[in-house]
Design a protein around this motif. Structure first.
Motif, PDB file in Angstrom:
ATOM      1  N   VAL A 188       0.813  -1.210   0.000  1.00 14.86           N
ATOM      2  CA  VAL A 188       0.000   0.000   0.000  1.00 14.86           C
ATOM      3  C   VAL A 188       0.847   1.261   0.000  1.00 14.86           C
ATOM      4  O   VAL A 188       0.414   2.326  -0.449  1.00 14.86           O
ATOM      5  CB  VAL A 188      -0.970  -0.021   1.205  1.00 14.86           C
ATOM      6  CG1 VAL A 188      -0.214   0.144   2.510  1.00 14.86           C
ATOM      7  CG2 VAL A 188      -2.043   1.040   1.058  1.00 14.86           C
ATOM      8  N   GLU A 189       2.100   1.168   0.454  1.00 12.37           N
ATOM      9  CA  GLU A 189       2.958   2.354   0.508  1.00 12.37           C
ATOM     10  C   GLU A 189       3.296   2.878  -0.890  1.00 12.37           C
ATOM     11  O   GLU A 189       3.746   4.025  -1.034  1.00 12.37           O
ATOM     12  CB  GLU A 189       4.248   2.054   1.275  1.00 12.37           C
ATOM     13  CG  GLU A 189       5.186   1.049   0.626  1.00 12.37           C
ATOM     14  CD  GLU A 189       4.796  -0.407   0.887  1.00 12.37           C
ATOM     15  OE1 GLU A 189       5.497  -1.296   0.382  1.00 12.37           O
ATOM     16  OE2 GLU A 189       3.804  -0.632   1.608  1.00 12.37           O
ATOM     17  N   SER A 190       3.097   2.075  -1.928  1.00  9.28           N
ATOM     18  CA  SER A 190       3.428   2.521  -3.285  1.00  9.28           C
ATOM     19  C   SER A 190       2.238   3.183  -3.987  1.00  9.28           C
ATOM     20  O   SER A 190       2.326   3.522  -5.161  1.00  9.28           O
ATOM     21  CB  SER A 190       3.915   1.337  -4.125  1.00  9.28           C
ATOM     22  OG  SER A 190       2.884   0.376  -4.289  1.00  9.28           O
ATOM     23  N   PHE A 191       1.135   3.392  -3.272  1.00 11.69           N
ATOM     24  CA  PHE A 191      -0.068   3.972  -3.858  1.00 11.69           C
ATOM     25  C   PHE A 191      -0.207   5.448  -3.484  1.00 11.69           C
ATOM     26  O   PHE A 191       0.143   5.857  -2.377  1.00 11.69           O
ATOM     27  CB  PHE A 191      -1.325   3.247  -3.356  1.00 11.69           C
ATOM     28  CG  PHE A 191      -1.567   1.914  -3.999  1.00 11.69           C
ATOM     29  CD1 PHE A 191      -2.546   1.750  -4.963  1.00 11.69           C
ATOM     30  CD2 PHE A 191      -0.827   0.805  -3.619  1.00 11.69           C
ATOM     31  CE1 PHE A 191      -2.778   0.515  -5.542  1.00 11.69           C
ATOM     32  CE2 PHE A 191      -1.052  -0.444  -4.191  1.00 11.69           C
ATOM     33  CZ  PHE A 191      -2.029  -0.582  -5.163  1.00 11.69           C
ATOM     34  N   SER A 192      -0.733   6.243  -4.408  1.00 12.04           N
ATOM     35  CA  SER A 192      -1.264   7.556  -4.053  1.00 12.04           C
ATOM     36  C   SER A 192      -2.731   7.351  -3.673  1.00 12.04           C
ATOM     37  O   SER A 192      -3.367   6.389  -4.117  1.00 12.04           O
ATOM     38  CB  SER A 192      -1.146   8.533  -5.224  1.00 12.04           C
ATOM     39  OG  SER A 192      -1.900   8.083  -6.332  1.00 12.04           O
ATOM     40  N   ALA A 193      -3.253   8.241  -2.849  1.00 15.12           N
ATOM     41  CA  ALA A 193      -4.628   8.063  -2.370  1.00 15.12           C
ATOM     42  C   ALA A 193      -5.320   9.411  -2.240  1.00 15.12           C
ATOM     43  O   ALA A 193      -4.701  10.409  -1.853  1.00 15.12           O
ATOM     44  CB  ALA A 193      -4.642   7.344  -1.024  1.00 15.12           C
ATOM     45  N   PHE A 194      -6.613   9.431  -2.575  1.00 12.32           N
ATOM     46  CA  PHE A 194      -7.386  10.661  -2.402  1.00 12.32           C
ATOM     47  C   PHE A 194      -8.846  10.323  -2.135  1.00 12.32           C
ATOM     48  O   PHE A 194      -9.332   9.215  -2.435  1.00 12.32           O
ATOM     49  CB  PHE A 194      -7.278  11.568  -3.641  1.00 12.32           C
ATOM     50  CG  PHE A 194      -7.835  10.978  -4.915  1.00 12.32           C
ATOM     51  CD1 PHE A 194      -9.196  10.975  -5.185  1.00 12.32           C
ATOM     52  CD2 PHE A 194      -6.972  10.438  -5.870  1.00 12.32           C
ATOM     53  CE1 PHE A 194      -9.695  10.433  -6.363  1.00 12.32           C
ATOM     54  CE2 PHE A 194      -7.460   9.901  -7.054  1.00 12.32           C
ATOM     55  CZ  PHE A 194      -8.831   9.907  -7.306  1.00 12.32           C
ATOM     56  N   PHE A 226      -7.265   4.969  -5.162  1.00  8.81           N
ATOM     57  CA  PHE A 226      -5.932   4.482  -4.785  1.00  8.81           C
ATOM     58  C   PHE A 226      -5.258   4.020  -6.075  1.00  8.81           C
ATOM     59  O   PHE A 226      -5.733   3.097  -6.727  1.00  8.81           O
ATOM     60  CB  PHE A 226      -6.030   3.310  -3.797  1.00  8.81           C
ATOM     61  CG  PHE A 226      -6.626   3.679  -2.468  1.00  8.81           C
ATOM     62  CD1 PHE A 226      -5.802   3.976  -1.390  1.00  8.81           C
ATOM     63  CD2 PHE A 226      -7.995   3.751  -2.300  1.00  8.81           C
ATOM     64  CE1 PHE A 226      -6.348   4.319  -0.164  1.00  8.81           C
ATOM     65  CE2 PHE A 226      -8.553   4.096  -1.085  1.00  8.81           C
ATOM     66  CZ  PHE A 226      -7.725   4.385  -0.010  1.00  8.81           C
ATOM     67  N   PHE A 227      -4.157   4.688  -6.431  1.00 11.86           N
ATOM     68  CA  PHE A 227      -3.476   4.408  -7.689  1.00 11.86           C
ATOM     69  C   PHE A 227      -2.013   4.109  -7.407  1.00 11.86           C
ATOM     70  O   PHE A 227      -1.326   4.919  -6.773  1.00 11.86           O
ATOM     71  CB  PHE A 227      -3.581   5.600  -8.639  1.00 11.86           C
ATOM     72  CG  PHE A 227      -4.989   5.898  -9.096  1.00 11.86           C
ATOM     73  CD1 PHE A 227      -5.450   5.395 -10.300  1.00 11.86           C
ATOM     74  CD2 PHE A 227      -5.843   6.674  -8.329  1.00 11.86           C
ATOM     75  CE1 PHE A 227      -6.741   5.657 -10.736  1.00 11.86           C
ATOM     76  CE2 PHE A 227      -7.137   6.945  -8.747  1.00 11.86           C
ATOM     77  CZ  PHE A 227      -7.589   6.432  -9.951  1.00 11.86           C
ATOM     78  N   ARG A 228      -1.545   2.963  -7.887  1.00  9.20           N
ATOM     79  CA  ARG A 228      -0.134   2.651  -7.705  1.00  9.20           C
ATOM     80  C   ARG A 228       0.692   3.556  -8.621  1.00  9.20           C
ATOM     81  O   ARG A 228       0.493   3.581  -9.827  1.00  9.20           O
ATOM     82  CB  ARG A 228       0.150   1.181  -8.045  1.00  9.20           C
ATOM     83  CG  ARG A 228       1.529   0.720  -7.533  1.00  9.20           C
ATOM     84  CD  ARG A 228       1.855  -0.677  -8.033  1.00  9.20           C
ATOM     85  NE  ARG A 228       0.932  -1.696  -7.564  1.00  9.20           N
ATOM     86  CZ  ARG A 228       1.050  -2.347  -6.401  1.00  9.20           C
ATOM     87  NH1 ARG A 228       2.043  -2.061  -5.579  1.00  9.20           N
ATOM     88  NH2 ARG A 228       0.176  -3.283  -6.070  1.00  9.20           N
ATOM     89  N   ARG A 229       1.604   4.306  -8.029  1.00  6.04           N
ATOM     90  CA  ARG A 229       2.394   5.279  -8.782  1.00  6.04           C
ATOM     91  C   ARG A 229       3.283   4.580  -9.812  1.00  6.04           C
ATOM     92  O   ARG A 229       3.932   3.585  -9.514  1.00  6.04           O
ATOM     93  CB  ARG A 229       3.262   6.106  -7.842  1.00  6.04           C
ATOM     94  CG  ARG A 229       2.488   6.948  -6.830  1.00  6.04           C
ATOM     95  CD  ARG A 229       3.435   7.754  -5.978  1.00  6.04           C
ATOM     96  NE  ARG A 229       2.762   8.466  -4.906  1.00  6.04           N
ATOM     97  CZ  ARG A 229       2.565   7.972  -3.690  1.00  6.04           C
ATOM     98  NH1 ARG A 229       3.012   6.754  -3.393  1.00  6.04           N
ATOM     99  NH2 ARG A 229       1.951   8.671  -2.766  1.00  6.04           N
ATOM    100  N   GLY A 230       3.291   5.133 -11.013  1.00  9.75           N
ATOM    101  CA  GLY A 230       4.194   4.635 -12.038  1.00  9.75           C
ATOM    102  C   GLY A 230       3.778   3.341 -12.692  1.00  9.75           C
ATOM    103  O   GLY A 230       4.517   2.784 -13.502  1.00  9.75           O
TER     104      GLY A 230
END
Length: 215
Positions: A43-49, A110-114
């Motif tokens: 989960v640490e590799s995700f952006s969240a809003f 929740f979107f995994r960056r990159g």
């Protein structure tokens, strides 16, 4: 607060949940009451809003200050809360008050960056839900009022407005993500023509090769 519906889309690199609710004048709620934590790995590799959009102009009020690590953006009809670490979104207890009675669309993304989280085997509705959620979050980050599905986006003739919009998308998914690349390709149309959110989503999906073009 009355819940009307909830739809969601998920794969290993994205989770989006969209709920429609009726809020009465002065209703307050916490994000924890609405979000059910998805089983995300790494989960640490995700952006969240969390994006809250009202059908009316609505001065949303945070009843308690958010802890460090959250950023808040507001427009006339939307509130966006972004978390520096995705796991924080599962724990926030801050209550939010709707200033007017209205139908609200509350979206968690929740979107995994990159990562290229779009899948050609995803059902069409899931793909469009994820793209629309990202676009609305990007608009609110850039200070642009978030339109309803069929309402018209403002013409982003101001280069600064379009740049802010693109920068906010880049910060959530990365500069090389296909949706970010599609928006850059469509930049001239965004600068010159009014578009609905649905039309912009369709154009992005066509550019990605996921939808048949209209004949």
């Amino acid at each position: 607060m009355q819940f009307l519906s909830t739809i969601s889309a998920q794969n290993t690199d994205v989770f989006v949940s969209e709920s429609e609710v009726i809020a009465e004048d002065g209703d307050d709620f916490s994000l924890a009451e609405i979000l059910r934590a998805p089983p995300l790995r790494e989960v640490e590799s995700f952006s969240a809003f969390c994006h809250i959009q009202s059908q009316e102009n609505n001065d949303f009020e945070l009843l308690e200050e958010l802890p460090a690590g959250f950023t808040v953006f507001k427009t006339a009809n939307a509130l966006l809360i972004r978390a520096s670490e995705a796991v924080m979104m599962f724990e926030v207890q801050t209550r939010i008050r709707s200033a007017v009675a209205s139908k609200l669309r509350i979206t968690f993304g929740f979107f995994r960056r990159g990562k290229e989280w779009l899948r050609d085997n995803w059902r069409c509705e899931a793909c469009k839900l994820a793209v629309r959620a990202l676009l609305n979050a990007g608009l609110t980050s850039a200070g642009i009022p978030s339109p309803d599905l069929l309402d018209i986006l403002p013409v982003l003739g101001d280069i600064g407005s379009l740049d802010e919009f693109l920068n906010s998308i880049h910060s959530m998914v990365g500069e090389n993500h296909p949706v970010a690349q599609a928006l850059e390709f469509l930049g001239d149309r965004l600068r010159l023509r009014p578009l609905s959110i649905n039309k912009l989503v369709q154009l992005i999906c066509e550019w990605l090769g996921f939808c048949l073009k209209e004949t």
